[in-house]
Design an enzyme around this catalytic site. Structure first.
Site, mmCIF file in Angstrom:
data_model
loop_
_atom_site.group_PDB
_atom_site.id
_atom_site.type_symbol
_atom_site.label_atom_id
_atom_site.label_comp_id
_atom_site.label_asym_id
_atom_site.label_seq_id
_atom_site.Cartn_x
_atom_site.Cartn_y
_atom_site.Cartn_z
ATOM 1 N N ALA A 97 -6.919 78.306 0.653
ATOM 2 C CA ALA A 97 -7.737 79.440 1.085
ATOM 3 C C ALA A 97 -7.034 80.302 2.127
ATOM 4 O O ALA A 97 -7.176 81.525 2.127
ATOM 5 C CB ALA A 97 -9.067 78.932 1.648
ATOM 6 N N GLU A 98 -6.291 79.657 3.008
ATOM 7 C CA GLU A 98 -5.677 80.391 4.118
ATOM 8 C C GLU A 98 -4.451 81.200 3.711
ATOM 9 O O GLU A 98 -4.280 82.329 4.135
ATOM 10 C CB GLU A 98 -5.285 79.416 5.239
ATOM 11 C CG GLU A 98 -6.460 78.825 5.991
ATOM 12 C CD GLU A 98 -7.142 79.821 6.917
ATOM 13 O OE1 GLU A 98 -6.585 80.900 7.191
ATOM 14 O OE2 GLU A 98 -8.256 79.519 7.376
ATOM 15 N N SER A 99 -3.570 80.606 2.914
ATOM 16 C CA SER A 99 -2.283 81.268 2.646
ATOM 17 C C SER A 99 -1.878 81.289 1.182
ATOM 18 O O SER A 99 -0.854 81.880 0.847
ATOM 19 C CB SER A 99 -1.175 80.565 3.441
ATOM 20 O OG SER A 99 -0.983 79.245 2.935
ATOM 21 N N TYR A 184 -15.891 81.895 3.267
ATOM 22 C CA TYR A 184 -14.748 81.018 3.524
ATOM 23 C C TYR A 184 -15.157 79.550 3.387
ATOM 24 O O TYR A 184 -14.492 78.774 2.706
ATOM 25 C CB TYR A 184 -14.190 81.289 4.923
ATOM 26 C CG TYR A 184 -13.085 80.352 5.328
ATOM 27 C CD1 TYR A 184 -11.770 80.579 4.935
ATOM 28 C CD2 TYR A 184 -13.344 79.225 6.111
ATOM 29 C CE1 TYR A 184 -10.747 79.715 5.299
ATOM 30 C CE2 TYR A 184 -12.338 78.363 6.483
ATOM 31 C CZ TYR A 184 -11.040 78.610 6.073
ATOM 32 O OH TYR A 184 -10.027 77.732 6.441
#
Length: 196
Positions: A97-99, A184
């Site tokens: 999800a982050e990168s 998120y």
């Protein structure tokens, strides 16, 4: 023969539609490896992520290098998850999800690396180099452990704090009423279920 057929299919996918879609991989018990860009079975796992088509990732990150094979980071993830007692699939979901598995990702706000550590957070976690996958994952997993402990194992609150900060979760007494944070949390938990 199966190995050659698998390699041929993989190369054909890469040549026929370069960066056209996410590529998923599944290996049969007999060793036959399957690739697809349209998985129809939960056993397929992300093999190569297409960041070019993901508008949010494309506009949110500077991408000096694109996503790498998630399997490349498996030993680091396993080691850190075991060290800090965090579910491996949760760590993978946060990285996803982050990168999108791009170790060089830098957000407009300055978050860096696979787990998108903010410079101040990285400093507090004693992360020497946020763009170094090993340092970044270790720091990110350590931070996740801290958040999970803070919220007595509540993954939703820990993830909300990972996204929007501890102060915001404390202020609202739960997941902050921000669409980005709510999406998120939902996205990471969905990814986590797929990685399990």
């Amino acid at each position: 023969m199966k190995i050659y057929r698998t390699l041929f299919i993989c190369l054909a996918l890469a040549v026929a539609c370069p960066a056209a879609a996410d590529i998923y991989r599944y290996e049969d018990p007999d060793g036959t490896v399957h690739f697809t860009d349209a998985p129809t079975d939960r056993r397929f796992k992300i093999f190569m992520r297409d960041l070019k088509k993901d508008k949010k990732l494309r506009t949110s990150f500077k991408l000096p290098g694109y996503a790498r094979n998630p399997a490349e980071f498996e030993p680091i993830i396993q080691s850190c998850a075991k060290e800090f007692g965090v579910d491996c699939s949760l760590v993978k979901a946060v990285i996803h999800a982050e990168s999108g598995y791009n170790p060089n990702a830098v957000s407009p706000k300055g978050a860096q690396g696979l787990m998108q550590l903010m410079p101040k957070t990285a400093q507090g976690l004693k992360v020497a180099d946020s763009l170094n996958p090993s340092d970044n994952i270790r720091g990110g997993v350590r931070y996740l452990r801290f958040l999970l402990d803070t919220f007595k194992g509540n993954e939703e609150l820990a993830l909300a704090a990972y996204n929007s900060g501890l102060n915001k979760v404390a202020r609202y007494g739960g997941i902050p009423p921000y669409q980005e944070t709510r999406q998120y949390v939902s996205k990471v938990l969905s990814y986590r279920n797929n990685y399990r």
